[in-house]
Design a protein around this motif. Structure first.
Motif, mmCIF file in Angstrom:
data_model
loop_
_atom_site.group_PDB
_atom_site.id
_atom_site.type_symbol
_atom_site.label_atom_id
_atom_site.label_comp_id
_atom_site.label_asym_id
_atom_site.label_seq_id
_atom_site.Cartn_x
_atom_site.Cartn_y
_atom_site.Cartn_z
ATOM 1 N N UNK A 1 0.833 -1.198 0.000
ATOM 2 C CA UNK A 1 0.000 0.000 0.000
ATOM 3 C C UNK A 1 0.870 1.252 0.000
ATOM 4 N N UNK A 2 0.237 2.366 -0.360
ATOM 5 C CA UNK A 2 0.885 3.659 -0.261
ATOM 6 C C UNK A 2 2.134 3.802 -1.101
ATOM 7 N N UNK A 3 3.065 4.612 -0.596
ATOM 8 C CA UNK A 3 4.282 4.898 -1.337
ATOM 9 C C UNK A 3 5.127 3.643 -1.544
ATOM 10 N N UNK A 4 5.100 2.727 -0.571
ATOM 11 C CA UNK A 4 5.840 1.485 -0.734
ATOM 12 C C UNK A 4 5.352 0.677 -1.913
ATOM 13 N N UNK A 5 4.033 0.617 -2.077
ATOM 14 C CA UNK A 5 3.450 -0.128 -3.191
ATOM 15 C C UNK A 5 3.779 0.538 -4.522
ATOM 16 N N UNK A 6 3.762 1.856 -4.553
ATOM 17 C CA UNK A 6 4.060 2.577 -5.789
ATOM 18 C C UNK A 6 5.493 2.288 -6.245
ATOM 19 N N UNK A 7 6.435 2.344 -5.317
ATOM 20 C CA UNK A 7 7.825 2.057 -5.652
ATOM 21 C C UNK A 7 8.003 0.591 -6.031
ATOM 22 N N UNK A 8 7.371 -0.315 -5.285
ATOM 23 C CA UNK A 8 7.513 -1.748 -5.561
ATOM 24 C C UNK A 8 6.967 -2.109 -6.934
ATOM 25 N N UNK A 9 5.798 -1.579 -7.297
ATOM 26 C CA UNK A 9 5.211 -1.886 -8.602
ATOM 27 C C UNK A 9 6.120 -1.408 -9.726
ATOM 28 N N UNK A 10 6.716 -0.243 -9.548
ATOM 29 C CA UNK A 10 7.621 0.287 -10.571
ATOM 30 C C UNK A 10 8.837 -0.627 -10.733
ATOM 31 N N UNK A 11 9.409 -1.084 -9.623
ATOM 32 C CA UNK A 11 10.581 -1.955 -9.679
ATOM 33 C C UNK A 11 10.254 -3.288 -10.343
ATOM 34 N N UNK A 12 9.130 -3.871 -9.959
ATOM 35 C CA UNK A 12 8.748 -5.166 -10.518
ATOM 36 C C UNK A 12 8.501 -5.055 -12.019
ATOM 37 N N UNK B 1 -0.691 9.589 -12.348
ATOM 38 C CA UNK B 1 -0.647 8.702 -13.518
ATOM 39 C C UNK B 1 -1.007 7.270 -13.141
ATOM 40 N N UNK B 2 -0.555 6.814 -11.979
ATOM 41 C CA UNK B 2 -0.936 5.482 -11.513
ATOM 42 C C UNK B 2 -2.440 5.406 -11.264
ATOM 43 N N UNK B 3 -3.005 6.468 -10.712
ATOM 44 C CA UNK B 3 -4.449 6.532 -10.475
ATOM 45 C C UNK B 3 -5.212 6.457 -11.803
ATOM 46 N N UNK B 4 -4.733 7.174 -12.797
ATOM 47 C CA UNK B 4 -5.388 7.164 -14.113
ATOM 48 C C UNK B 4 -5.369 5.759 -14.704
ATOM 49 N N UNK B 5 -4.211 5.102 -14.653
ATOM 50 C CA UNK B 5 -4.109 3.742 -15.209
ATOM 51 C C UNK B 5 -5.087 2.775 -14.536
ATOM 52 N N UNK C 1 -10.973 2.385 -17.197
ATOM 53 C CA UNK C 1 -12.265 1.821 -17.590
ATOM 54 C C UNK C 1 -13.427 2.759 -17.290
ATOM 55 N N UNK C 2 -13.201 3.750 -16.441
ATOM 56 C CA UNK C 2 -14.270 4.649 -15.997
ATOM 57 C C UNK C 2 -14.500 5.752 -17.038
ATOM 58 N N UNK C 3 -15.658 5.775 -17.710
ATOM 59 C CA UNK C 3 -15.894 6.815 -18.716
ATOM 60 C C UNK C 3 -16.007 8.211 -18.113
ATOM 61 N N UNK C 4 -16.166 8.284 -16.798
ATOM 62 C CA UNK C 4 -16.275 9.580 -16.120
ATOM 63 C C UNK C 4 -14.936 10.050 -15.542
ATOM 64 N N UNK C 5 -13.855 9.444 -16.022
ATOM 65 C CA UNK C 5 -12.523 9.870 -15.590
ATOM 66 C C UNK C 5 -12.180 11.178 -16.302
ATOM 67 N N UNK C 6 -12.294 12.263 -15.608
ATOM 68 C CA UNK C 6 -12.067 13.594 -16.173
ATOM 69 C C UNK C 6 -11.028 14.338 -15.338
ATOM 70 N N UNK C 7 -10.440 15.395 -15.882
ATOM 71 C CA UNK C 7 -9.504 16.185 -15.078
ATOM 72 C C UNK C 7 -10.117 16.674 -13.770
ATOM 73 N N UNK C 8 -11.382 17.052 -13.802
ATOM 74 C CA UNK C 8 -12.037 17.526 -12.579
ATOM 75 C C UNK C 8 -12.098 16.420 -11.536
ATOM 76 N N UNK C 9 -12.471 15.203 -11.971
ATOM 77 C CA UNK C 9 -12.562 14.081 -11.037
ATOM 78 C C UNK C 9 -11.188 13.696 -10.495
ATOM 79 N N UNK C 10 -10.177 13.733 -11.365
ATOM 80 C CA UNK C 10 -8.817 13.376 -10.941
ATOM 81 C C UNK C 10 -8.300 14.390 -9.929
#
Length: 324
Positions: free
Chosen positions: A156-167, A220-224, A228-237
């Motif tokens: 979770x959190x920052x650890x997960x973000x770094x781990x996913x990138x490394x893997x 960017x990770x949140x967007x990826x 699938x969400x058609x309501x993914x907009x800059x305002x929502x992000x």
């Protein structure tokens, strides 16, 4: 492909394997005392990715004790931080100020400048490691002891973000050019610096540019994850990250695309992978389009042609025909 070196113990005669491994780690990391009950016929493999000063390792080895002594530190200290993602195996680490246990999906933070004993247990142990020069990580020197030896969850959190990138990086290096190495190193440095700041609860230690880059990566990770969400907009992000829409657009000025363009590119890339996947040949094109945030067939076809110069149907036919 990125600049990488590979070692496999099977390439060395059995009686020489352990001594060679000790020498190899001393050259590529820092001199250490190593002990293993498997030393007579040691099995190990190692890949090292050179990312322009930053190094990523992928290792598998039989149980070991790594020891970094004050004498060895005086002899040679590259002054680096070493972050190890435990993929398989367990163990413990002992420093003068801390003892800790670690397990799979833990990130362990170490320093080449502090004496330590690290015991790895398992058959084989498997890790992905990141090594960063301290000069690239803007932390106060006295803060290092507060993070060294602290196990960080990679779930979770920052650890997960770094781990996913490394893997992801170590699983497929073929997609990168050698010139991508320094850029990837910069991304990893920013992620590690942000993780340190999170552990220290001292965000003020980091320069604004590192904060900006880390926030952009999180977005960017949140967007990826929400393509699938058609309501993914800059305002929502922007709302999901508690920032203004105008600040979100400023973050993306260095990405060579507006926020909407960046979303569209990632959606088209994902749809293209599915369309050319033989396992999905029976899935209707519109179902794939809808899966990646294009509910209207005409919008998808128009965007696809603009990006790839052909229609989704023709591209799929050509790709699947070439697999036969």
């Amino acid at each position: 492909m990125l600049d990488e070196t590979v070692f496999r113990s099977d390439d060395v005669p059995a009686p020489d394997r352990f001594d060679y491994w000790v020498e190899l780690l001393g050259r590529s990391h820092a001199p250490m005392e190593l002990r293993s009950s498997y030393a007579d016929d040691f099995r190990a493999s190692q890949r090292v990715l050179d990312l322009g000063g930053v190094t990523v390792w992928s290792l598998a080895f039989q149980p070991l004790v790594f020891r970094r002594t004050p004498k060895l530190i005086r002899q040679s200290d590259p002054e680096t931080y070493h972050l190890s993602l435990v993929v398989r195996g367990t163990g413990s680490g002992v420093w003068r100020h801390r003892e800790t246990q670690y397990k799979p999906d833990d990130l362990l933070v170490n320093s080449s400048s502090l004496p330590n004993d690290v015991h790895s247990i398992g058959a084989p142990v498997s890790t992905v490691a990141l090594e960063i020069p301290k000069a690239l990580v803007p932390l106060p020197r006295d803060a290092a002891r507060r993070i060294i030896g602290v196990p960080v969850s990679a779930r979770e959190g920052m650890g997960a973000l770094l781990a996913r990138f490394l893997i992801q990086l170590t699983e497929d290096t073929a997609a990168y050019q050698p010139t991508d190495g320094p850029r990837l190193g910069t991304v990893l440095t920013d992620l590690a610096a942000a993780l340190f700041a999170h552990l220290l609860e001292a965000g003020a230690c980091l320069p604004p540019e590192t904060h900006r880059r880390t926030l952009t990566l999180r977005i960017q990770a949140f967007i990826r994850e929400h393509l699938h969400d058609p309501h993914l907009t800059p305002t929502a992000i922007a709302a999901a990250h508690h920032i203004s829409t105008s600040y979100l657009h400023r973050l993306f000025r260095d990405e060579d695309a507006t926020v909407a363009e960046w979303i569209r590119r990632r959606r088209l890339e994902a749809a293209r992978r599915d369309l050319t996947d033989p396992a999905l040949h029976a899935t209707p094109i519109q179902a794939i389009a809808a899966r990646w945030g294009f509910p209207r067939a005409t919008d998808f076809s128009r965007a696809y042609r603009a990006a790839y110069g052909t229609t989704p149907k023709d591209h799929r036919h050509q790709a699947l025909h070439s697999h036969k």
